[in-house]
Enzyme design. Structure first.
Site, PDB file in Angstrom:
ATOM      1  N   LYS A 155       0.834  -1.217   0.000  1.00 45.08           N
ATOM      2  CA  LYS A 155       0.000   0.000   0.000  1.00 45.08           C
ATOM      3  C   LYS A 155       0.862   1.257   0.000  1.00 45.08           C
ATOM      4  O   LYS A 155       0.664   2.150  -0.822  1.00 45.08           O
ATOM      5  CB  LYS A 155      -0.902  -0.001   1.243  1.00 45.08           C
ATOM      6  CG  LYS A 155      -1.560   1.336   1.538  1.00 45.08           C
ATOM      7  CD  LYS A 155      -2.467   1.278   2.743  1.00 45.08           C
ATOM      8  CE  LYS A 155      -1.828   1.517   4.081  1.00 45.08           C
ATOM      9  NZ  LYS A 155      -1.574   2.927   4.438  1.00 45.08           N
ATOM     10  N   ASN A 156       1.805   1.324   0.938  1.00 50.84           N
ATOM     11  CA  ASN A 156       2.544   2.577   1.106  1.00 50.84           C
ATOM     12  C   ASN A 156       3.601   2.809   0.030  1.00 50.84           C
ATOM     13  O   ASN A 156       4.222   3.860  -0.016  1.00 50.84           O
ATOM     14  CB  ASN A 156       3.156   2.654   2.511  1.00 50.84           C
ATOM     15  CG  ASN A 156       2.064   2.854   3.556  1.00 50.84           C
ATOM     16  OD1 ASN A 156       0.925   3.157   3.225  1.00 50.84           O
ATOM     17  ND2 ASN A 156       2.413   2.662   4.812  1.00 50.84           N
ATOM     18  N   CYS A 215      -5.084  12.833  13.069  1.00 52.40           N
ATOM     19  CA  CYS A 215      -5.841  11.596  12.924  1.00 52.40           C
ATOM     20  C   CYS A 215      -5.710  10.833  14.220  1.00 52.40           C
ATOM     21  O   CYS A 215      -5.073  11.301  15.159  1.00 52.40           O
ATOM     22  CB  CYS A 215      -5.360  10.779  11.733  1.00 52.40           C
ATOM     23  SG  CYS A 215      -3.771  10.042  12.004  1.00 52.40           S
ATOM     24  N   ARG A 225       0.244  14.504  13.531  1.00 53.87           N
ATOM     25  CA  ARG A 225       0.788  14.318  12.189  1.00 53.87           C
ATOM     26  C   ARG A 225       0.819  15.595  11.344  1.00 53.87           C
ATOM     27  O   ARG A 225       0.118  15.699  10.330  1.00 53.87           O
ATOM     28  CB  ARG A 225       0.029  13.194  11.475  1.00 53.87           C
ATOM     29  CG  ARG A 225       0.134  11.890  12.219  1.00 53.87           C
ATOM     30  CD  ARG A 225      -0.604  10.785  11.544  1.00 53.87           C
ATOM     31  NE  ARG A 225       0.133  10.207  10.434  1.00 53.87           N
ATOM     32  CZ  ARG A 225      -0.343   9.227   9.676  1.00 53.87           C
ATOM     33  NH1 ARG A 225      -1.530   8.726   9.914  1.00 53.87           N
ATOM     34  NH2 ARG A 225       0.374   8.739   8.687  1.00 53.87           N
ATOM     35  N   PRO A 226       1.622  16.555  11.745  1.00 55.44           N
ATOM     36  CA  PRO A 226       1.737  17.777  10.931  1.00 55.44           C
ATOM     37  C   PRO A 226       2.433  17.509   9.599  1.00 55.44           C
ATOM     38  O   PRO A 226       3.027  16.444   9.401  1.00 55.44           O
ATOM     39  CB  PRO A 226       2.601  18.692  11.804  1.00 55.44           C
ATOM     40  CG  PRO A 226       3.347  17.793  12.728  1.00 55.44           C
ATOM     41  CD  PRO A 226       2.507  16.558  12.907  1.00 55.44           C
ATOM     42  N   VAL A 227       2.372  18.494   8.682  1.00 52.15           N
ATOM     43  CA  VAL A 227       3.071  18.366   7.390  1.00 52.15           C
ATOM     44  C   VAL A 227       4.068  19.512   7.210  1.00 52.15           C
ATOM     45  O   VAL A 227       4.424  19.866   6.097  1.00 52.15           O
ATOM     46  CB  VAL A 227       2.090  18.301   6.189  1.00 52.15           C
ATOM     47  CG1 VAL A 227       1.323  16.996   6.177  1.00 52.15           C
ATOM     48  CG2 VAL A 227       1.143  19.498   6.179  1.00 52.15           C
ATOM     49  N   ASP A 232       4.188   0.521  12.245  1.00 53.98           N
ATOM     50  CA  ASP A 232       3.030  -0.133  11.619  1.00 53.98           C
ATOM     51  C   ASP A 232       2.901  -1.607  12.007  1.00 53.98           C
ATOM     52  O   ASP A 232       1.916  -2.255  11.632  1.00 53.98           O
ATOM     53  CB  ASP A 232       3.106  -0.009  10.091  1.00 53.98           C
ATOM     54  CG  ASP A 232       2.851   1.416   9.623  1.00 53.98           C
ATOM     55  OD1 ASP A 232       2.366   2.236  10.425  1.00 53.98           O
ATOM     56  OD2 ASP A 232       3.141   1.712   8.446  1.00 53.98           O
ATOM     57  N   ARG A 249      -8.849  -0.438   4.396  1.00 59.21           N
ATOM     58  CA  ARG A 249      -7.918   0.578   3.859  1.00 59.21           C
ATOM     59  C   ARG A 249      -6.566  -0.048   3.532  1.00 59.21           C
ATOM     60  O   ARG A 249      -5.879   0.423   2.627  1.00 59.21           O
ATOM     61  CB  ARG A 249      -7.679   1.669   4.906  1.00 59.21           C
ATOM     62  CG  ARG A 249      -8.834   2.585   5.103  1.00 59.21           C
ATOM     63  CD  ARG A 249      -8.422   3.757   5.931  1.00 59.21           C
ATOM     64  NE  ARG A 249      -7.228   4.356   5.326  1.00 59.21           N
ATOM     65  CZ  ARG A 249      -6.471   5.263   5.911  1.00 59.21           C
ATOM     66  NH1 ARG A 249      -6.749   5.687   7.098  1.00 59.21           N
ATOM     67  NH2 ARG A 249      -5.411   5.761   5.302  1.00 59.21           N
TER      68      ARG A 249
HETATM   69  N1  EPU Z   1       6.054  14.603  11.275  1.00 61.07           N
HETATM   70  C1  EPU Z   1       6.169  15.941  11.574  1.00 61.07           C
HETATM   71  N2  EPU Z   1       6.155  16.850  10.547  1.00 61.07           N
HETATM   72  C2  EPU Z   1       6.016  16.482   9.254  1.00 61.07           C
HETATM   73  C3  EPU Z   1       5.895  15.109   8.943  1.00 61.07           C
HETATM   74  C4  EPU Z   1       5.922  14.196   9.975  1.00 61.07           C
HETATM   75  O1  EPU Z   1       6.294  16.300  12.739  1.00 61.07           O
HETATM   76  O2  EPU Z   1       5.996  17.367   8.384  1.00 61.07           O
HETATM   77  C5  EPU Z   1       6.112  13.594  12.356  1.00 61.07           C
HETATM   78  C6  EPU Z   1       4.832  12.760  12.470  1.00 61.07           C
HETATM   79  O3  EPU Z   1       3.848  13.428  13.228  1.00 61.07           O
HETATM   80  C7  EPU Z   1       5.343  11.495  13.122  1.00 61.07           C
HETATM   81  C8  EPU Z   1       6.740  11.351  12.518  1.00 61.07           C
HETATM   82  O4  EPU Z   1       7.072  12.629  12.011  1.00 61.07           O
HETATM   83  O5  EPU Z   1       5.449  11.663  14.509  1.00 61.07           O
HETATM   84  C9  EPU Z   1       6.855  10.344  11.398  1.00 61.07           C
HETATM   85  O6  EPU Z   1       5.793  10.533  10.479  1.00 61.07           O
HETATM   86  P1  EPU Z   1       5.924  10.279   8.914  1.00 61.07           P
HETATM   87  O7  EPU Z   1       5.789  11.571   8.208  1.00 61.07           O
HETATM   88  O8  EPU Z   1       7.123   9.451   8.624  1.00 61.07           O
HETATM   89  O9  EPU Z   1       4.613   9.432   8.649  1.00 61.07           O
HETATM   90  P2  EPU Z   1       3.726   9.502   7.349  1.00 61.07           P
HETATM   91  O10 EPU Z   1       4.603   9.751   6.181  1.00 61.07           O
HETATM   92  O11 EPU Z   1       2.567  10.389   7.564  1.00 61.07           O
HETATM   93  C10 EPU Z   1       3.970   6.972   6.726  1.00 61.07           C
HETATM   94  C11 EPU Z   1       3.055   5.819   6.480  1.00 61.07           C
HETATM   95  C12 EPU Z   1       2.409   5.418   7.803  1.00 61.07           C
HETATM   96  C13 EPU Z   1       3.524   5.023   8.764  1.00 61.07           C
HETATM   97  C14 EPU Z   1       4.521   6.172   8.923  1.00 61.07           C
HETATM   98  C15 EPU Z   1       5.722   5.833   9.779  1.00 61.07           C
HETATM   99  C16 EPU Z   1       2.342   6.178   4.208  1.00 61.07           C
HETATM  100  C17 EPU Z   1       1.251   6.531   3.267  1.00 61.07           C
HETATM  101  N3  EPU Z   1       2.046   6.216   5.506  1.00 61.07           N
HETATM  102  O12 EPU Z   1       3.173   8.020   7.272  1.00 61.07           O
HETATM  103  O13 EPU Z   1       1.599   4.275   7.515  1.00 61.07           O
HETATM  104  O14 EPU Z   1       2.978   4.702  10.028  1.00 61.07           O
HETATM  105  O15 EPU Z   1       5.003   6.587   7.627  1.00 61.07           O
HETATM  106  O16 EPU Z   1       6.395   4.739   9.266  1.00 61.07           O
HETATM  107  O17 EPU Z   1       3.438   5.832   3.793  1.00 61.07           O
HETATM  108  C18 EPU Z   1      -0.155   2.736   7.892  1.00 61.07           C
HETATM  109  O18 EPU Z   1       0.134   2.204   6.799  1.00 61.07           O
HETATM  110  O19 EPU Z   1      -0.937   2.201   8.718  1.00 61.07           O
HETATM  111  C19 EPU Z   1       0.447   4.028   8.241  1.00 61.07           C
HETATM  112  C20 EPU Z   1      -0.060   4.817   9.185  1.00 61.07           C
END
Ligand code: EPU
Length: 423
Positions: A22-23, A117, A122-124, A305, A397
Site C-alpha cells: 500500500k505505502n 488523525c 501528524r503535521p506536514v 506499523d 484501507r
Molecule cells: N512529522 C512531523 N512533521 C512532518 C511530517 C511528519 O512532525 O511534516 C512527524 C509525524 O507526526 C510522526 C513522525 O514525524 O510523529 C513520522 O511521520 P511520517 O511523516 O514518517 O509518517 P507519514 O509519512 O505520515 C507513513 C506511512 C504510515 C507510517 C509512517 C511511519 C504512508 C502513506 N504512511 O506516514 O503508515 O505509520 O510513515 O512509518 O506511507 C499505515 O500504513 O498504517 C500508516 C499509518
C-alpha cells in the site's frame, strides 16, 4: 455494516499470498501526475486507499482504470484544476502526496490540509518547509495549503526529522525541478527506495533513495512508466504475527524478507522459525512464545506499523514484554480493546507493559485505526470463542480480503453483516 468474525483457538496451516505494498503504491500513483501518456502499475493491492487515490487522480483530470492487480493512469484531457478537495484528503492523509507533483507540473497546487488523525497530530510542516527551499511560495488559508512556483528549482533540504511521505513529496517535486536537489536526513523506508526506482524509470536521476541522503537531478519532462509494486512488508509481518499468536505452519508467498529484517529478528527471538523458500517464506511456531521488548523507530528500526500486531501476539507469550512507541504519540488505541479480550497490559506514557496470559477470550471489539484493527484480528485468532471486529472499513484501507487470506490458511474468519454500529 460489515464486521469480521473470528472464531479462535485454531492453528494456521496452508499458504497466504502477500499483495503489493500500500505505502509504495500510493506515492507511485501520485508520480503519474508528473507525466503525460499512460502509466501502468502492476501488483497493486485491492484496497480502499487505492480507490481513494484513484478518485483523487480523476478529480485532477486523469483517466484511471482500476482492474486489480493493475491500475492504468492516462494523461489529462482538457484543463487540469490542481486542487485536492477536503472530502478526499480527509479520508486518507497520504493524499498530501499530490502536493509536490502538482506544484512541479502545473506551477500551483491547492491541497486540503490533512489535519490530525487517531494515531497523532501528524503535521506536514516538513513537506512545506522543503517545498519552500525549492522555491515554492506557500500559504495556509481556509484549511488549504496553497502553493505556487512557476518553476521549482533544485536546492538542499535538511529535514528536522525523517518523514516518509515528506521525503516522498520532496522527491516527487524535485524530479521535475530545474537542477539538482539534495535531501538530507531522509526517511529510509523500502517504499522510498521503490519510489526512487520509478522516478528513474520516468527519466529523473535519483541516487541514494533508501539512505538518509538523496540526490535528485531534475528533468524538464518525465515519461510514463510501467512498474510492478514491491510486496507489502507490513501485510507479511501481520501474517507472521498471526502465526505467532495462533501457532501453525504457513507459507507466505512473495514475503519481502529483506525489508522485514527488524521484525524478523524479534519474531525469531520470541520463538518463530522463519525460513526463505525461494521467493516465499515458511513461518512456523515450534513451541511456546517467549516475551520480548520492542521500541518502534524509523526504518531500519522496528516499524510502528507492526507495533499493534506484535503486541497482540505478546499478550499470549510467557512472561513480561515491554513495547515502546516513539514514532506516533497516540498509537495504543488497541490496548483497551485487547484488555476487553483478557489481555493484561499497563500503559505508562508511550510504553506498554504486557504480562502474557495463556489465552484471550473473544469479545466484540473495534478500533479506529488500520493497524490497531489488524491487531484485534490477530488477538481473535488466539481467543476462546468468538471475536467480532467492528469498523472493518479501517481494515479495508490496508488489507486486501484479510478474512479470505486467513481462512485460506485454515482460520475460522469471515466477513459478516451487523444490523447496526454502536456510536
Ligand atoms: N512529522 C512531523 N512533521 C512532518 C511530517 C511528519 O512532525 O511534516 C512527524 C509525524 O507526526 C510522526 C513522525 O514525524 O510523529 C513520522 O511521520 P511520517 O511523516 O514518517 O509518517 P507519514 O509519512 O505520515 C507513513 C506511512 C504510515 C507510517 C509512517 C511511519 C504512508 C502513506 N504512511 O506516514 O503508515 O505509520 O510513515 O512509518 O506511507 C499505515 O500504513 O498504517 C500508516 C499509518
Amino acid at each position: 455494516m460489515d464486521a469480521i468474525r473470528v472464531r479462535g483457538a485454531r492453528e494456521l496451516r496452508g499458504s497466504i499470498r502477500v499483495g503489493g505494498a500500500k505505502n509504495a503504491a500510493l506515492p507511485i500513483l501520485c508520480a503519474t501526475l508528473l507525466s503525460d501518456g499512460e502509466s501502468r502499475l502492476r501488483n497493486v493491492p485491492g484496497l480502499r486507499d487505492i480507490q481513494t487515490t484513484s478518485e483523487l487522480l480523476r478529480t485532477l483530470g486523469r483517466g484511471v482504470t482500476v482492474d486489480i492487480p493493475e491500475v492504468r493512469v492516462q494523461a489529462p484531457r482538457g484543463q487540469v484544476v490542481p486542487e485536492a478537495p477536503y472530502e478526499l484528503v480527509r479520508q486518507m492523509r497520504a493524499s498530501v502526496l499530490v502536493l509536490g507533483p502538482l506544484l512541479a507540473r502545473y506551477g500551483r497546487a491547492k491541497v486540503s490540509l490533512p489535519g490530525g488523525c487517531q494515531i497523532g497530530a501528524r503535521p506536514v510542516d516538513q513537506h512545506l518547509l522543503g517545498l519552500e527551499v525549492l522555491g515554492a511560495k506557500i500559504v495556509v488559508e481556509h484549511g488549504f495549503i496553497v502553493a505556487e512556483a512557476p518553476r521549482l528549482r533544485g536546492g538542499e533540504v535538511v529535514f528536522d526529522i525523517p518523514t516518509v511521505t515528506g521525503t516522498e513529496n520532496l522527491m516527487l517535486a524535485a524530479a521535475l525541478s530545474n537542477g539538482q536537489t539534495t535531501l538530507v536526513n531522509c526517511a529510509r523506508e523500502p517504499e522510498i527506495e521503490e519510489l526512487g526506482r520509478v522516478l528513474n524509470k520516468m527519466g529523473a536521476r535519483v541516487e541514494g533513495a533508501g539512505t538518509s541522503i538523496i540526490h535528485i537531478h531534475g528533468a524538464d519532462e518525465l515519461e510514463p512508466f510501467d512498474h510492478a509494486i514491491i510486496a507489502d512488508r507490513i501485510e507479511a509481518g501481520t501474517f507472521m504475527a498471526a502465526v505467532g499468536a495462533a501457532g501453525g505452519d504457513v507459507l507466505l508467498e512473495h514475503a519481502p524478507l529483506d525489508d522485514l529484517e527488524p521484525v524478523i529478528v524479534k519474531l525469531r527471538r520470541v520463538g518463530l522459525e522463519i525460513e526463505r523458500e525461494g521467493e516465499h517464506a515458511r513461518v512456523r511456531r515450534l513451541g511456546p512464545l517467549h516475551s520480548a521488548d520492542v521500541t518502534t523507530a524509523p526504518h531500519p528500526g522496528f516499524p510502528t506499523d507492526m507495533q499493534a500486531q506484535f503486541m497482540a501476539m505478546m499478550c499470549v507469550a510467557e512472561g513480561r514484554s515491554v513495547v515502546t512507541e516513539t514514532v506516533f504519540e497516540n498509537r495504543f488505541m488497541h490496548v483497551p480493546e485487547l484488555g476487553r479480550m483478557g489481555a493484561r497490559i499497563q500503559i505508562h506514557n508511550n510504553t506498554a507493559i504486557i504480562d502474557g496470559v495463556g489465552r484471550l477470550s473473544g469479545a466484540s471489539v473495534m478500533a479506529t485505526d488500520l493497524r490497531a484493527s489488524a491487531s484485534l484480528v490477530v488477538a481473535g485468532l488466539v481467543s476462546e470463542g468468538e471475536t467480532i471486529v467492528r469498523r472493518v472499513y479501517h481494515l479495508d484501507r490496508g488489507y486486501e480480503a484479510i478474512e479470505k487470506k486467513l481462512a485460506g490458511a485454515g482460520a475460522d474468519v469471515t466477513r459478516i453483516q451487523l444490523e447496526s454500529e454502536p456510536a
